[in-house]
Design an enzyme around this catalytic site. Structure first.
Site, PDB file in Angstrom:
ATOM      1  N   ASP A 178      22.827 -29.309 -45.941  1.00  0.00           N
ATOM      2  CA  ASP A 178      22.912 -27.232 -46.986  1.00  0.00           C
ATOM      3  C   ASP A 178      22.061 -28.224 -48.040  1.00  0.00           C
ATOM      4  O   ASP A 178      22.663 -29.048 -48.856  1.00  0.00           O
ATOM      5  CB  ASP A 178      24.074 -27.087 -47.052  1.00  0.00           C
ATOM      6  N   GLU A 225      18.532 -28.642 -44.274  1.00  0.00           N
ATOM      7  CA  GLU A 225      17.834 -27.375 -44.962  1.00  0.00           C
ATOM      8  C   GLU A 225      17.106 -27.102 -45.864  1.00  0.00           C
ATOM      9  O   GLU A 225      17.818 -27.634 -47.159  1.00  0.00           O
ATOM     10  CB  GLU A 225      19.182 -26.099 -45.005  1.00  0.00           C
TER      11      GLU A 225
END
Length: 848
Positions: free
Chosen positions: A517, A570
């Site tokens: 993330d 990401e």
């Protein structure tokens, strides 16, 4: 920012009152006990005064006199044993722990050995050591406490707050220690070596016989400490944290924690009523690691580390490497060991046969706590694998997995990096879920969050009183968007903590991939910061060189250690080389970051912007659907329609579509088939597979009632889900759609500039050249005899998928017959075909 959880009944703060209440009376009893002990010892000294010198040292005796002295001592010892037995009998009714009685044959006997067992001195803990132990600032309690050979015998020193008495018990030894006050007990016994001994500790209402924690050698070896110091311990979770084990033949738990700035560290837990005073840990050299083997403590005990900060204040912290935690809002760590037996060997063997970027890879993203609210890991294992397998997805991506205090953060503000969230069960329960998914042929990805952590004062923030896991410079540590703290990637121990964590999930839980993330927030020093709020790197640039080095090390280590695992970034910027090998330098001078795949955020934003426009306006945004092919092969991409796109006012996927209810669903179906045919892997968030109209909420999850046959519009939702199933089935069996996702030779435009028609057509090619033709008509009109150029080496085409067929909820405009090319060149191709293009639909054709 993560809200502070309310303390629970099992939280140390609530235990404090209970501990304080118990603390008062025992101290009074200690004084009384001390008075009695002093009187008894005074009598003993008086009885043997004639046989000792003025200095209190046993006098040299002739053989005849020595025999008399032995008898005197034997009588006194026997008297003392009688009194002890009477006291034990009175206390037997209230004992909570059985006390092992010394057999009569092992009682103190007359003879040479017995004389050596009588305490002849009281070697109290020195004033300095005593003060440091009481203040919680002793760095090496094992050098003071326990049994130590000294001139004249063996010195026993015990620190047991609230105890009334402590007795050393060995094979033929039973010696009560002198009460030195404040919980300290000591004696010098005339022994030639340290025996195998235990402690009989009496409290006001109970007594227990236990091992002495301070008689054990360290459980961590020099190699472990060396690797920790270098930041290279790839099995960090096996040496830090709490581990049930047998050490020197004794069962117990090894506690260890990295806290280099601490003046002292204690273990507090349910086993000591959350008062860690009597369980000080030792510092292992310059490593910053504190360690204690606590005998008799096993699985299920709650614990935390009580840390004395550099300023002398104390803080109670959850274990950074706890492998199990309490369910929030409780915050304690739990001693645990795994007993799960894996049954996924076949899956693990075959997953490394084909790299992820050359294999079918369609992902169903799941928020586990809300997919079926109320289900545990094991209950989910009964439903989730079957559902995902029926829909044909190759993988699931699970969120949130690592423990986090606030459910509304969806797991993106982690406090327990090594612990699966306890909301759904134990770590072994989570292993069971992963195992079950693997046996169903489904890979498991998890969201992994090494970018930041919350400021909760029981977790990582200023863990040992100073910035430790976070950067010491506030400009580098404070995350401007989320009110959290960023890791200090330049510190080798912190990098080790995170790299080992990535390996931990892959090796211990058989995770097949990590979706990392917020990578962009890690890569740039000026991320979400204004001028003056950040400091350039050593070269004057905005790149966070420490974060780059960390990501490279993490990826290289994971790929080396765990074959078949994929890491997915990401990352929302144009950083060069996210999925390039770490040893290959790019134009910017950096080696690649080493990820296997990267989320294509550009494609996601552009395509959603295009599809949200009314068809009449789409011709002005045509390039938003074609621009992705300009950079499609710059990285290995995943096309993500994730949870982030269906919350916080962004609306669900079907609700983004224009038009009436029928047109919204038709647009959605056409968009999904366009997405599945586009180069890159696919990811779809739960609920979107059946056209849920409402935004997702972690409070109640997907609207499963839409699939209830009693609901009037159920066929509309079931039709979209049937399409998703068929997309995955055809996708899996069509290598052209995935085999050359990262190779430009696997894609050819047929027509990419038909803006007035809102038509897109392209070929996907397998490694052997077998094609698939994808055609999207994103206008609400039927286009008859629509001519498209095609290769002349395919004798006939047939329709293998059409999003407009009736069972999906479409108008059933199809091409039922085999379509043969005509020898009429068109759009630069030697042949052409004529198709009927359904309205707001995508059609796939394969060689007949």
């Amino acid at each position: 920012m993560t809200p502070r959880p309310t303390p629970s009944g099992s939280d140390p703060k609530k235990k404090a009152a209970k501990a304080a209440e118990k603390a008062t009376e025992p101290k009074k009893s200690v004084k009384k006990a001390a008075t009695k002990t002093t009187a008894k010892k005074a009598a003993t000294k008086k009885a043997v005064a004639a046989k000792t010198t003025a200095a209190g040292t046993p006098a040299k005796k002739s053989p005849a006199k020595k025999s008399t002295a032995k008898k005197t001592v034997t009588k006194q010892t026997a008297s003392k044993q009688t009194a002890t037995k009477q006291t034990a009998a009175k206390q037997a009714a209230v004992k909570k722990t059985a006390v092992t009685k010394t057999p009569a044959k092992k009682a103190v006997r007359a003879g040479k050995k017995v004389a050596a067992q009588v305490p002849v001195a009281s070697p109290e803990v020195s004033v300095g050591d005593r003060e440091r132990l009481l203040a919680g600032t002793h760095h090496d309690p094992h050098t003071v406490l326990g049994a130590h050979p000294v001139p004249g015998g063996v010195a026993f020193r015990v620190f047991r707050p609230y105890a009334l008495s402590v007795t050393v018990v060995a094979a033929d030894l039973r010696a009560e220690l002198h009460d030195d006050g404040d919980g300290f007990f000591s004696a010098l016994l005339s022994l030639t070596e340290v025996p195998e001994y235990r402690l009989l500790v009496r409290y006001e209402e109970t007594a227990l016989e236990t091992e002495d924690a301070y008689r054990f050698l360290p459980t961590l070896g020099e190699l472990d400490l060396h690797l920790i110091g270098e930041g290279r311990h790839e099995y960090l979770w096996q040496v830090l944290g709490a581990h049930p084990m047998t050490h020197q033949g004794v069962p117990g738990t090894r506690f260890s924690v990295w806290a280099p700035n601490a003046r002292g560290v204690h273990v507090a837990g349910t086993f000591n009523f959350w008062d860690g005073t009597g369980h000080p840990m030792r510092s292992l050299g310059s490593s910053g690691v504190w360690e204690l083997f606590a005998p008799g403590i096993g699985e299920g005990e709650l614990y935390k580390f009580e840390i004395t900060r550099p300023d002398g204040s104390k803080t109670l912290r959850a274990d950074p490497l706890a492998r199990r935690t309490e369910a929030p809002p409780n915050t304690s760590s739990i001693v645990t060991a795994s007993h799960h037996e894996w049954h996924d060997a076949q899956w693990l063997e075959q997953r490394a046969e084909v790299p992820a970027h050359e294999a079918p890879f369609s992902v169903y993203e799941v928020h586990l706590p809300s997919w079926r609210p109320g289900l545990t890991y094991r209950q989910l294992a009964e439903q989730l694998p079957a559902y995902v397998k029926d829909l044909g997805f190759t993988h699931v991506e699970l969120m949130p997995i690592a423990e986090h205090p606030f459910g509304g953060s969806w797991g993106y503000q982690v406090t327990g990096f090594y612990a699966p969230t306890a909301r759904l069960g134990t770590p072994d329960d989570f292993k069971y879920l992963v195992d079950t998914l693997h046996q169903a042929g489904i890979g498991v990805l998890m969201d992994w969050v090494p970018a930041h952590f919350p400021r909760d004062d029981w977790a990582l923030a200023e863990f040992d009183g100073r910035p430790l896991y976070e950067h010491e410079d506030p400009l580098r540590s404070a995350h401007p968007d989320w009110g959290t703290l960023e890791f200090d990637y330049g510190r080798r121990e912190v990098r080790n903590f995170l790299v080992a964590n990535a390996i931990y999930w892959c090796e211990e839980f058989h995770i097949d991939g990590l979706r990392v993330d917020a990578v962009a927030s890690m890569l740039y020093l000026d991320y979400s910061r204004e001028p003056g709020q950040w400091v350039p790197n050593e070269h004057g640039g905005r790149e966070n060189l420490d974060a780059v080095a960390f990501l490279q090390e993490m990826n290289a280590t994971v790929y080396r250690r765990v074959p078949g695992v994929v890491t997915i970034a990401e990352e929302s910027t144009a950083w060069d080389g996210v999925t390039r090998a770490t040893h290959h330098r790019g134009p910017g001078g950096f080696g690649g970051l080493g990820f296997g795949l990267k989320w294509n955020m550009g494609w996601m934003h552009d395509s959603l912007d295009y599809i949200s426009h009314e068809p009449i306006h789409r011709k002005y945004h045509h390039n938003e659907m074609t621009f992705s092919m300009v950079y499609a092969y710059s990285e290995n991409y995943v096309l993500p329609i994730s949870h982030d796109e269906v919350v916080h006012g962004k609306r669900s996927l079907v609700s983004k579509m224009p038009g009436d209810w029928w047109q919204q669903r038709a647009n959605l179906r056409a968009y999904l088939a366009f997405m599945w045919a586009h180069p890159g892997k696919q990811l779809l968030f739960m609920g979107q597979e059946f056209a849920q109209g409402a935004e997702w909420s972690e409070a109640h999850g997907p609207d499963w009632w839409l699939l209830d046959p009693a609901y009037g519009a159920e066929p509309d939702h079931r039709g979209v889900r049937d399409l998703v199933r068929d997309l995955n089935i055809v996708y899996r069996h069509t290598p052209a759609l995935w085999q050359r996702d990262t190779d430009p030779s696997g894609f050819q435009w047929i027509v990419g500039d038909a803006a007035e028609d809102n038509v897109f057509a392209f070929l996907r090619l397998a490694a052997d050249g077998t094609p698939l033709l994808a055609v999207s008509n994103l206008s609400p009109v039927v286009r008859h005899d629509y001519r498209l150029g095609v290769p002349d080496d395919v004798p006939a085409w047939h329709e293998t998928l059409n999003t407009d067929i009736g069972k999906y909820g479409g108008s059933d405009v199809t091409n039922p017959d085999v379509i043969k090319p005509e020898p009429q060149p068109h759009q630069g191709r030697p042949a052409s075909i004529r198709l009927t293009l359904p309205p707001l639909a995508t059609v796939w054709l394969r060689p007949a």
